[in-house]
Design a protein around this motif. Structure first.
Motif, mmCIF file in Angstrom:
data_model
loop_
_atom_site.group_PDB
_atom_site.id
_atom_site.type_symbol
_atom_site.label_atom_id
_atom_site.label_comp_id
_atom_site.label_asym_id
_atom_site.label_seq_id
_atom_site.Cartn_x
_atom_site.Cartn_y
_atom_site.Cartn_z
ATOM 1 N N SER A 131 0.828 -1.205 0.000
ATOM 2 C CA SER A 131 0.000 0.000 0.000
ATOM 3 C C SER A 131 0.863 1.256 0.000
ATOM 4 O O SER A 131 0.554 2.242 -0.693
ATOM 5 C CB SER A 131 -0.930 -0.010 1.220
ATOM 6 O OG SER A 131 -1.920 -1.008 1.095
ATOM 7 N N TRP B 136 -5.964 -3.333 -0.215
ATOM 8 C CA TRP B 136 -5.836 -4.639 -0.854
ATOM 9 C C TRP B 136 -5.564 -5.655 0.231
ATOM 10 O O TRP B 136 -5.381 -5.299 1.411
ATOM 11 C CB TRP B 136 -4.711 -4.644 -1.889
ATOM 12 C CG TRP B 136 -3.305 -4.724 -1.313
ATOM 13 C CD1 TRP B 136 -2.674 -3.773 -0.558
ATOM 14 C CD2 TRP B 136 -2.375 -5.805 -1.447
ATOM 15 N NE1 TRP B 136 -1.405 -4.191 -0.221
ATOM 16 C CE2 TRP B 136 -1.188 -5.425 -0.749
ATOM 17 C CE3 TRP B 136 -2.401 -7.039 -2.093
ATOM 18 C CZ2 TRP B 136 -0.058 -6.253 -0.679
ATOM 19 C CZ3 TRP B 136 -1.287 -7.856 -2.022
ATOM 20 C CH2 TRP B 136 -0.128 -7.469 -1.325
ATOM 21 N N VAL C 177 -11.146 -8.388 -7.903
ATOM 22 C CA VAL C 177 -12.014 -7.591 -7.030
ATOM 23 C C VAL C 177 -13.234 -8.448 -6.736
ATOM 24 O O VAL C 177 -14.088 -8.639 -7.605
ATOM 25 C CB VAL C 177 -12.431 -6.261 -7.698
ATOM 26 C CG1 VAL C 177 -13.336 -5.452 -6.764
ATOM 27 C CG2 VAL C 177 -11.199 -5.445 -8.082
ATOM 28 N N GLN D 130 -11.333 -2.335 -2.362
ATOM 29 C CA GLN D 130 -10.122 -3.110 -2.138
ATOM 30 C C GLN D 130 -10.083 -4.294 -3.091
ATOM 31 O O GLN D 130 -11.111 -4.753 -3.580
ATOM 32 C CB GLN D 130 -9.995 -3.567 -0.691
ATOM 33 C CG GLN D 130 -11.121 -4.416 -0.155
ATOM 34 C CD GLN D 130 -10.898 -4.811 1.305
ATOM 35 O OE1 GLN D 130 -9.805 -4.676 1.850
ATOM 36 N NE2 GLN D 130 -11.929 -5.313 1.944
ATOM 37 N N MET D 131 -8.882 -4.753 -3.347
ATOM 38 C CA MET D 131 -8.666 -5.877 -4.248
ATOM 39 C C MET D 131 -7.956 -6.997 -3.511
ATOM 40 O O MET D 131 -7.465 -6.818 -2.391
ATOM 41 C CB MET D 131 -7.834 -5.446 -5.452
ATOM 42 C CG MET D 131 -6.420 -4.995 -5.110
ATOM 43 S SD MET D 131 -5.328 -4.828 -6.555
ATOM 44 C CE MET D 131 -4.978 -6.550 -6.961
ATOM 45 N N ARG D 132 -7.915 -8.137 -4.148
ATOM 46 C CA ARG D 132 -7.089 -9.245 -3.694
ATOM 47 C C ARG D 132 -5.880 -9.334 -4.626
ATOM 48 O O ARG D 132 -6.029 -9.224 -5.851
ATOM 49 C CB ARG D 132 -7.869 -10.566 -3.731
ATOM 50 C CG ARG D 132 -9.007 -10.618 -2.707
ATOM 51 C CD ARG D 132 -8.475 -10.707 -1.291
ATOM 52 N NE ARG D 132 -9.534 -10.847 -0.302
ATOM 53 C CZ ARG D 132 -10.107 -9.848 0.346
ATOM 54 N NH1 ARG D 132 -9.733 -8.607 0.086
ATOM 55 N NH2 ARG D 132 -11.039 -10.069 1.249
ATOM 56 N N GLY D 133 -4.721 -9.519 -4.051
ATOM 57 C CA GLY D 133 -3.505 -9.639 -4.839
ATOM 58 C C GLY D 133 -2.896 -11.014 -4.676
ATOM 59 O O GLY D 133 -2.772 -11.526 -3.551
ATOM 60 N N ALA E 20 -0.292 -5.577 -7.116
ATOM 61 C CA ALA E 20 -1.388 -4.910 -6.413
ATOM 62 C C ALA E 20 -1.125 -3.408 -6.296
ATOM 63 O O ALA E 20 -2.045 -2.594 -6.432
ATOM 64 C CB ALA E 20 -1.584 -5.526 -5.038
ATOM 65 N N MET F 118 -3.657 -0.329 -7.435
ATOM 66 C CA MET F 118 -4.113 0.702 -6.497
ATOM 67 C C MET F 118 -3.664 2.092 -6.942
ATOM 68 O O MET F 118 -4.438 3.054 -6.889
ATOM 69 C CB MET F 118 -3.601 0.392 -5.093
ATOM 70 C CG MET F 118 -4.250 -0.807 -4.433
ATOM 71 S SD MET F 118 -3.771 -1.005 -2.690
ATOM 72 C CE MET F 118 -2.065 -1.556 -2.860
#
Length: 474
Positions: free
Chosen positions: A117, A169, A177, A389-392, A422, A426
């Motif tokens: 992040s 994330w 996502v 938020q996403m998954r990486g 990720a 972002m």
């Protein structure tokens, strides 16, 4: 505006320093509100990148914030760096091998979460400066996600009040996502007080607090048949009142973690559990008091943000792993059951594939099983700020969450590659939002529509203080 894809080049140029940060945090696993070294490492990296740094935000000694830019919208990128107890594991080894007996370990990948992040935030900062754009990017280093609910305390303190959009994330087996679903929760201690006596000579004079705990557990277990199927309740007896069976226990404590699909459902379920506790106290002629430890709201989705982030993912494509990464991941898969692997696919709404050790695809938008979920304090942020938020993809498919296998993979090249992937998504999402205010307006309108008639009630009451170690030892 200049092509936002160029921010990916900035991520590539900066990534090695943040890989090193992730690895340093892995090497110093610290748990809820004890992340002093980890927080200082994050603050130091923010200083290096030229952010305006604040330590101890919201009255939390291990929370840190860095801001860059001037004017324009405020985009927050959320990071975490807390570890889990009892998860010590040697890095890169596909067999269970502790580094320190009963030590801590990064079994949820938060070493990567925070560093990734911040890498995204640093890339956004550099992009804004290079292109002379108005806008502010903030990195929030949030402690104690694992049961400490720091973001709920930060929301209560108002640190997100001027934020326009929040982005985050989480490390995972796949990239995408998924459904923005999590369970609202409260963690509550129930303290029972009775009267001690000689358990044989004068048992009639005793009133057992431990009996009350056991009866409460029985009552809650009967209640399970009559609560929503999406709810979850777990408990642990944290104080049995002593180890002598010939003394009636005058005190005992049980800690409950109560989860529900949304805040209104949670508040109702908590009241029902409290009634069971009161009933157990009545049956045993003891008294009971309750103490909220932490609480998270459920995630509130945001379609404009999710569609934007997914579009960025599709444009970027899946993370690129090599044969060595896949060979290492296969070694870890050999330590997992077939059920572990099939469940990993099911969680993300995918059909199992043969010989797929690492993610090589982007899973469809909103895919996934909405019943296989836990809780996160990001949920509390999502009620007050439009959040996405996403998954990486950072570890082998099938890796159980909160496992030694996940800890062991936290410093591998595949973890670094998934983290940088990720960060690119972002960062480009943030840049697109800063350059297109109408997207921010759409996201805010979506949040207002979702919350219409359902005001935010923080599951952490105003009189509850963060469970800082110094308070717990008093």
């Amino acid at each position: 505006m200049k092509n936002t894809d160029t921010v990916w080049d900035i991520v590539e140029a900066k990534r090695d320093g943040f890989f090193a940060l992730s690895d340093r945090i892995w090497d110093m696993p610290e748990t809820n509100y004890e992340e002093h070294h980890s927080a200082e490492e994050h603050a130091r990296q923010l200083d290096i990148e030229g952010f305006r740094v604040e330590r101890g935000i919201a009255g939390l000694p291990t929370a840190v914030m860095g801001e860059a830019g001037e004017g324009g919208p405020v985009i927050a990128i959320l990071g975490e760096f807390d570890a889990l107890p009892g998860m010590s594991q040697e890095a890169g080894v596909a067999e269970q091998r502790e580094v320190k007996a009963n030590g801590n370990g990064h079994g949820c990948g938060h070493n990567m979460l925070g560093a990734g992040s911040m890498l995204a935030a640093a890339a956004v900062k550099a992009f804004l400066a290079a292109n002379g754009l108005k806008g502010r990017v903030r990195y929030y280093g949030c402690p104690a996600e694992e049961g400490g609910s720091s973001k709920g305390f930060m929301v209560r303190a108002g640190v997100f009040d001027d934020v326009d959009i929040a982005i985050s994330w989480h490390p995972a087996a796949f990239a995408g996502v998924n459904n923005p679903v999590s369970l609202a929760c409260n963690e509550i201690n129930f303290h029972f007080t009775g009267r001690s006596s000689h358990a044989s000579a004068t048992p009639h004079l005793g009133r057992s607090a431990l009996d009350a705990v056991e009866l409460m557990n029985v009552g809650v277990n009967y209640m399970r048949e009559h609560m929503p199927s999406t709810a979850r309740i777990h408990y642990a007896v944290t104080d049995t009142g002593g180890s002598a069976p010939n003394v009636v226990q005058a005190r005992a404590t049980v800690r409950y973690l109560i989860r529900a699909r949304n805040l209104p459902e949670l508040l109702s379920l908590v009241e029902r559990v409290k009634k069971v506790a009161q009933g157990a106290a009545l049956m045993t002629e003891t008294s009971v008091g309750s103490e909220v430890i932490s609480g998270d709201a459920n995630l509130v989705g945001n379609a404009p943000l999710e569609e934007l982030m997914f579009a960025k993912l599709q444009r970027l494509g899946p993370p690129v792993f090599n044969d060595e990464d896949r060979a290492t991941a296969r070694k870890f898969q050999q330590t997992m059951s077939s059920e572990d692997i099939s469940s990993s696919y099911a969680r993300f709404g995918l059909k199992p594939k043969k010989d797929q050790p690492l993610c090589d695809e982007i899973f469809p938008l909103y895919a996934g099983d909405s019943t296989i979920v836990g809780s996160t304090d990001v949920g509390s942020v999502s009620w007050v700020v439009p959040t996405v938020q996403m998954r990486g993809a950072t570890y082998a498919i099938g890796t159980p969450g909160h496992s030694w296998q996940l800890v062991a993979q936290g410093k591998l090249p595949a973890a670094h590659k998934g983290m940088a992937h990720a960060a690119k998504v972002m960062a480009s999402t943030a840049i697109e939002l800063i350059g297109n205010p109408e997207l921010i307006d759409a996201a805010k309108a979506d949040l207002r529509a979702r919350l219409d008639g359902t005001p935010f009630v923080n599951p952490i009451p105003n009189d509850v203080q963060p469970p800082l170690p110094e308070r717990q030892s008093q």
